[in-house]
Design an enzyme around this catalytic site. Structure first.
Site, PDB file in Angstrom:
ATOM      1  N   ARG A  54     -40.117  51.258   8.889  1.00  0.00           N
ATOM      2  CA  ARG A  54     -41.466  51.687   9.239  1.00  0.00           C
ATOM      3  C   ARG A  54     -41.734  51.646  10.739  1.00  0.00           C
ATOM      4  NH1 ARG A  54     -45.549  54.915   8.623  1.00  0.00           N
ATOM      5  NH2 ARG A  54     -47.608  53.979   8.746  1.00  0.00           N
ATOM      6  N   TYR A  55     -41.027  50.831  11.498  1.00  0.00           N
ATOM      7  CA  TYR A  55     -41.291  50.691  12.920  1.00  0.00           C
ATOM      8  C   TYR A  55     -41.018  52.007  13.658  1.00  0.00           C
ATOM      9  CZ  TYR A  55     -41.194  45.637  11.965  1.00  0.00           C
ATOM     10  OH  TYR A  55     -41.431  44.376  11.463  1.00  0.00           O
TER      11      TYR A  55
END
Length: 341
Positions: A54-55
């Site tokens: 997700r980063y």
């Protein structure tokens, strides 16, 4: 740098882990600079690197992959799955369908053939934990994952997952990744004791309380725009606590960041604390505090300011909040059924 055992996996990791959430569009978009930061941490002795799909929509994983090329065997590599990775509602969560896709995507971005630790980024109430553990077990048995873990999971759900693993013959969560700092001590009440009971390693995030324990955020003083993003930065109780902690650090001759990091790694239930630098200056500052040890007297004085087992002020905005605390209808019977008679 010293080593600690990651739960009962036998894997040896350093008390400081490098977190990479700020690498990519979310924080530092300069890939070469991020790679230099990662190399600086590895050269300093850190062997534990934590990221997540997700980063920055996978960009962080891509940066980490480039940085550890040629050094993979020296790195204990951890990543996470759960957050949305596209507009399709099935491109997220903890279903077998998504896990099997997400792990391949992460392996590709990281340019590796296996992960040392694969973590469920947040609890997923709409998915049976059996479904998640079954899929993760298959990944371990296939050799694509060495160990599995959870993140920001309530103590009761940690216990449930351990029981399910025992009863079904699944791999069990070997680690938990909760928030922990001088200002966020709620996990001392149940999460850390439960993790210790089950032999789980604890990889804690936000040891600087989103920057409140850097000394940059002071009561009655202007700071950067992050104050408007994180409401906890304006929380009076947290600001009051910071104003009391600063003199302790000054008296001990320590930067606030060193005091904060030394505090979290002093807990016997904590395996590693995640550093989340965005710049080389930040990682240099944090690495300079690796030798700091806090005395019992100093820890006692911190306890007086921020009592054990309690979060100071407002809950951390990034922490997991159970559905019943977010939706009033889950806490209330229909009006016609509320009475006792």
């Amino acid at each position: 740098m010293r080593y600690r055992t990651l739960g009962r996996t036998g894997i040896k990791v350093t008390p400081y882990a490098l977190g990479t959430m700020m690498f990519g569009a979310l924080g530092n978009p300069d890939h070469e600079d991020c790679i230099r930061i990662i190399h600086k941490a590895l050269d300093a002795g850190i062997n534990f690197v934590d990221t997540a799909d997700r980063y920055s929509a996978g960009e962080s994983e891509e940066i980490v992959g480039k940085a550890i090329k040629g050094r993979r065997e020296d790195v204990v590599l951890a990543t996470k799955f759960h957050g949305p990775m596209g507009d399709d509602p099935n491109q997220q969560g903890a279903s077998r369908r998504w896990i099997m896709t997400a792990v391949e995507d992460s392996l590709r971005r990281l340019q590796v053939d296996h992960l040392d630790l694969y973590q469920l980024h947040r609890p997923t109430p709409d998915t049976d934990i059996d479904e998640t553990l079954s899929a993760l077990t298959d990944l371990v048995r296939s050799g694509k994952v060495r160990a599995i873990g959870s993140s920001t999971m309530p103590a009761s759900e940690i216990v449930e997952a351990q029981w399910i693993s025992e009863r079904r013959g699944f791999e069990r969560f070997r680690t938990e990744q909760p928030p922990y700092s001088i200002l966020n001590r709620g996990i001392e009440s149940e999460v850390l004791p439960v993790a210790q009971r089950y032999g789980m390693g604890a990889l804690v995030w936000s040891p600087l309380a989103k920057g409140m324990l850097t000394g940059r955020i002071r009561k009655g003083e202007d700071t950067d725009l992050r104050r408007t993003f994180f409401t906890s930065f304006s929380d009076e109780q947290r600001l009051d606590a910071v104003e009391k902690i600063i003199p302790l650090a000054d008296e001990a001759g320590l930067p606030m960041t060193h005091l904060a990091m030394a505090f979290v790694v002093a807990h016997p239930g904590v395996t590693s604390a995640i550093l989340g630098p965005r710049t080389m200056r930040q990682v240099d500052d944090l690495l300079a505090g690796v030798d700091v040890t806090l005395s019992d007297d100093l820890l006692d004085r911190i306890d007086e300011i921020a009592p054990p087992g309690r979060d100071v002020g407002a809950p951390d905005q990034a922490a997991y909040v159970p559905p019943a605390l977010q939706s009033a209808p889950l806490r209330r019977r229909p009006v016609a059924d509320r009475g006792a008679a």
